[in-house]
Write an enzyme that holds these catalytic residues in place. Structure first.
Site, PDB file in Angstrom:
ATOM      1  N   GLY A  11      26.605 203.598   5.653  1.00 21.38           N
ATOM      2  CA  GLY A  11      25.111 203.386   5.367  1.00 21.38           C
ATOM      3  C   GLY A  11      24.480 204.506   4.434  1.00 21.38           C
ATOM      4  N   GLY A  12      23.415 204.540   4.187  1.00 18.48           N
ATOM      5  CA  GLY A  12      22.885 205.457   3.464  1.00 18.48           C
ATOM      6  C   GLY A  12      22.368 206.940   4.098  1.00 18.48           C
ATOM      7  CE  LYS A  17      26.123 207.962   7.220  1.00 18.17           C
ATOM      8  NZ  LYS A  17      24.641 208.222   6.628  1.00 18.17           N
ATOM      9  CB  SER A  18      25.623 210.649  12.956  1.00 20.31           C
ATOM     10  OG  SER A  18      26.162 211.053  11.486  1.00 20.31           O
ATOM     11  CB  THR A  37      34.229 216.456   7.033  1.00 18.68           C
ATOM     12  OG1 THR A  37      33.235 215.545   6.896  1.00 18.68           O
ATOM     13  CG2 THR A  37      35.412 215.621   7.755  1.00 18.68           C
ATOM     14  CG  HIS A  52      24.122 217.454  13.269  1.00 19.57           C
ATOM     15  ND1 HIS A  52      23.661 215.983  13.302  1.00 19.57           N
ATOM     16  CD2 HIS A  52      23.555 217.447  12.012  1.00 19.57           C
ATOM     17  CE1 HIS A  52      23.184 215.593  12.198  1.00 19.57           C
ATOM     18  NE2 HIS A  52      22.869 216.472  11.450  1.00 19.57           N
ATOM     19  NE  ARG A  53      29.542 223.024  15.327  1.00 18.37           N
ATOM     20  CZ  ARG A  53      30.747 223.354  15.617  1.00 18.37           C
ATOM     21  NH1 ARG A  53      31.082 223.847  16.814  1.00 18.37           N
ATOM     22  NH2 ARG A  53      31.568 223.116  14.613  1.00 18.37           N
TER      23      ARG A  53
END
Length: 170
Positions: A11-12, A17-18, A37, A52-53
């Protein structure tokens, strides 16, 4: 042991997505492996990575693999739910390091060919916009498109994310 399968989510930017991949992985018993990554090359990216973590629930084991994604995948125990986020940043890291993209993509494709558990891989779809105005950006867009095609061909399931909604492609 959970079924060995590969799920690919495309996806964009900010398409969900995540978040969707994390929900799918969390349907399996913890612990879950998260191979990240991204590289924190500036303060803004370091903040994003930290955010995010912090948002991930207990039960996630994070492995940073900005370049050696194949090695990190190889170290994942059989049957363990795995999330790779994302192939686009991994490809960028190799491009900027001057590595042989074809060789790296072949190695990754081989590693993903025989999942040893429920594996979920996230990537950006970068081919929906205008043709980039410089050679490096065109090289990246072309390499990302080819990599996405290769991973999609190997995947048992492919979803395209739009505004947080998964569209089943395969």
């Amino acid at each position: 042991m959970p079924e060995a399968k590969l799920t690919f989510l495309l996806g964009g930017a900010r398409s969900g997505k995540s978040a969707q991949a994390e929900r799918l992985v969390a349907a399996y018993p913890a612990p879950w492996i998260y191979i990240a990554t991204a590289q924190s090359l500036d303060d803004e990216m370091a903040e994003r990575i930290a955010m995010h973590r912090a948002q991930r629930a207990e039960g996630w084991i994070t492995i940073d693999a900005p370049l050696d994604l194949v090695g990190a995948i190889g170290d994942v125990p059989d049957g363990r739910p795995l999330l790779v986020d994302c192939l686009t940043l991994w490809l960028t890291n190799h491009l900027l390091a001057g590595h042989d993209l074809e060789q790296e993509c072949e190695r990754l494709e081989s590693a993903l060919a025989a999942p040893r558990g429920p594996w979920f891989v996230v990537a950006n779809e970068v081919g929906l916009g205008i043709v980039p105005d410089n050679a490096l950006a065109r090289k990246f867009r072309d390499a990302a498109g080819r990599l996405n095609q290769r991973v999609a061909a190997r995947a048992n399931s492919v979803s395209f994310m739009v505004a947080g909604l998964p569209l089943q492609v395969k």
